[in-house]
Design an enzyme around this catalytic site. Sequence first.
Site, PDB file in Angstrom:
ATOM      1  N   ILE A 194     -62.885  -8.871 -49.725  1.00  0.00           N
ATOM      2  CA  ILE A 194     -63.461  -9.381 -50.940  1.00  0.00           C
ATOM      3  C   ILE A 194     -62.605  -9.919 -52.632  1.00  0.00           C
ATOM      4  CG2 ILE A 194     -65.450  -9.701 -49.532  1.00  0.00           C
ATOM      5  CD1 ILE A 194     -67.501  -7.849 -51.861  1.00  0.00           C
ATOM      6  N   CYS A 195     -63.277 -10.211 -53.398  1.00  0.00           N
ATOM      7  CA  CYS A 195     -62.207 -10.672 -53.841  1.00  0.00           C
ATOM      8  C   CYS A 195     -63.183  -8.915 -55.619  1.00  0.00           C
ATOM      9  CB  CYS A 195     -63.025 -10.674 -55.847  1.00  0.00           C
ATOM     10  SG  CYS A 195     -61.863 -12.806 -54.603  1.00  0.00           S
ATOM     11  N   PRO A 196     -62.163  -8.447 -55.714  1.00  0.00           N
ATOM     12  CA  PRO A 196     -61.103  -9.191 -56.989  1.00  0.00           C
ATOM     13  C   PRO A 196     -59.774  -8.242 -55.548  1.00  0.00           C
ATOM     14  CG  PRO A 196     -61.424  -7.259 -57.580  1.00  0.00           C
ATOM     15  CD  PRO A 196     -62.308  -7.554 -56.907  1.00  0.00           C
TER      16      PRO A 196
END
Length: 92
Positions: free
Chosen positions: A9-11
Amino acid sequence: MELDVRGEICPYPMMKTVEVLRTLPEGEVLEVLTDHPPALESIPFYTSRLGYRCAIKEDAPGQWRIRITPAAAQSTDARVPGGEVRGAGSQP
């Protein structure tokens, strides 16, 4: 070259993409596999700041392939059939 960031998942997808781009030999194309929808905005946005363009294709429901090419080398082959091209000047 292919970078598989599915499950991240981000980042992290964007950070890993930028890290690989910094070591990518000139003229090479990077394809990033992701299953994280926000990466479809963050990766094109940040890579465009580094002089790259992106073409996004949905490989399967919920999985995408982002093809990243140097903006100067952008040609019709970077357009993925059924895909979306993003790059310099694109907004996330």
